[in-house]
Structures are given as structure tokens and as C-alpha cells.
Design an enzyme around this catalytic site. Sequence first.
Site, PDB file in Angstrom:
ATOM      1  CG  ASP A  18       6.324  38.163  33.168  1.00  0.00           C
ATOM      2  OD1 ASP A  18       6.038  39.227  32.586  1.00  0.00           O
ATOM      3  OD2 ASP A  18       7.188  38.103  34.057  1.00  0.00           O
TER       4      ASP A  18
ATOM      5  CD  GLU B 129      10.168  39.888  36.520  1.00  0.00           C
ATOM      6  OE1 GLU B 129      10.417  39.000  35.715  1.00  0.00           O
ATOM      7  OE2 GLU B 129      10.177  41.105  36.203  1.00  0.00           O
TER       8      GLU B 129
HETATM    9 ZN   LIG Z   1       7.735  40.778  33.346  1.00  0.00          ZN
END
Ligand SMILES: [Zn+2]
Length: 347
Positions: free
Chosen positions: A230, A207
Site C-alpha cells: 500500500d 478497502e
Molecule cells: Zn490505501
Amino acid sequence: MSINENLEKLSNACGVAGRENQVRDIMIQLLRSYADEIQVDKLENVIAIKKGKANSPKIMLAAHMDEVGLMVKTITKDGFLQFTKMGGIDDRILPAQKVIIYTKKGQYPGIVGSKPPHIQKEEERKKIITYDDLFIDIGAESKEDAANLGVSIGDAIAFDVKYTNLGKDVVIGKAFDNRAGCITMVETLKLLGQTDCTVCAVGTVQEEVGLRGAATAAFGVDPDLALALDVTIAGDVPGVREFDTTVKMGKGPALTISDSGLITHPKVLRWLIDTAEEEKIPFQLESGLLGSTDAARISITRQGIPCGTVSIPTRYIHSPVGMLSLKDIENSAKLTAAAIQKTTKYF
Ligand SMILES: [Zn+2]
């Protein structure tokens, strides 16, 4: 095991982008008892599937397993390691950091060194030392010595920071971006019980270097809607203006309205806000933040996927050590699980 114990395990593991194997192994262990099936795809995202009823929506949860870190780029003839950065790290925080190099022979400690300030010229002292002028000192005498210790080009390097409890709910540690999201995903499955929807909980790779794992996982899973789990910046420290962010640590999950890669689908936002209000779960809204999450990439997969983000407010992300409140993880998981139970009312 409690959130605290599992987060400690996840935080202390190494998952520098592209080298997520330690974190993946822990995630498989943690997800196993709540999933009907676990898959690892070709890019090595881990996908835990909890099957629902046929014709009910399929929801993808995405929590990235990688962290920002460093990677060995060259080894000098004197045995110093020069490195490249994996993900967004501010060069100013690197000097004098203790690090761990993950070699083929196991872990090896080192420190980030630079030219001593005593012998820097006046102008040099005013300048930021960029990462290409820094090096890692592992006490080796030569390139051969470093090679004998097991160090190779391409080895992952993580910050040497151990997870610590401060007070009742507050913890500090490495890589809360995004082990906080990983443990929230595990807790969500744990709370979920029976549900009509099929839930695919995905631990994504890479990511921090461009939302890459999320791209292939979303294509493969082909969900009807998705949530990224997140962290986000907690702005409740001196020097941060309210305009920049109003999100505070310990005040509940942050729901993204927009960031630089995603405008949360209005139906998804309604679904999350209604759920939080009905279940009396504290939450915070944030908009206009720079940066993004896996949701940005998932939302533009195939013909488009309605997406949102549930974030854990975290101080000092993308630095060697972050701080968060375990209460926010608990509430993020509660909100995500409760929302999943109400999905068919909205989608
Ligand atoms: Zn992150």
C-alpha cells in the site's frame, strides 16, 4: 512495459470503491503472464496464483484496487448532481475540482461547484463548506437533460487528473493510493521467478470503505502469512513534525511496526528487515500511524495470519493528486520478491 507506463495506465483508470472494474481489467492483463491461474471471487477481488511446491508456505499479497472518490446521490430538478463520498476525503479540497462522471453512456466531465464567495456572508466565508452543500455542475439544464446524457444515481465520480512525469523518478497523478501498491504487486511477480512458496497476489476491492474485499479474499485464500502492499504518508513537507512521521519520499519502502489496525507480527518484521539488510535495499520503519491497510483485516482472519505491510511513501494521499518516486516502487518490489525467496527460513 515499464513501471512508469503501467502506473500511468492504472492511475488514469477509475476505481472508486465498489466500481473497480476498469482497474481489475488492467490488473488481469498485467498479472496474466506471471501467474499460473487467475480467479475473480464473488466480491470481485482478483486473485493471481503462482504455484509453488506442495507443503511450502502460501503467501498472500494484497494491493487494494479501489480509490477514494465520489458517487452520484441525487440529481436536482435543475440538473445539478449531489454526491456522497466514497472513502475518506477532506471536504476542504473539493470545491472547484474537475471531475469525471462514469455514466452508462461513457465518461462525462463536470466541476464541483458551490455558492460563489462574492455572495457569501462574512460568517459563511469563515466556515468550511461541507460536501452536502456542494454539487457537481455538468452544464445540464434539467434532471431530464442529465438523464439524457446518461447520468444516473450511483454513478462513480473520479477526480480529473492526468498522470505526469516530473524530473527523473518523480511522478504526480490520481489514485496512487493504491495503484502504487497494485504495480508493486505486478513487479514483485515479475521479479520472482521460481519459488518454493505458493504466492496469491490479490487485487482487493472496497478497502477505502472498510477493508471489505481483503476480508473475504483472505478467508478464501487461507494463507500462512500475508503482506499488504500500500502507500503511506510521506512527511517530508513543510509543517510536518518528525514525531508525526519520519518517512520520506525516495528513501525506500516503509515497513509498518504498528498502525491503528495492525501490530506487525514480530517474525514478519524480522523477515522483512533481515531481507532488506542482506539485499542492501533501503527501507524506513514507521510506527504509531493513524489509519490502516488490508493487513489489519487479513491478520484477524480465521485463527489469525501473521501479517506485515510494505508501503510506498506518497505525498498528498486522499487528495485529487499525489506524488511519489518510482524508485520506491522498484525497491518495494525488490524487497517483497527477495523476502518471498527467503520465506522458508522464517516460516
Ligand atoms: Zn490505501
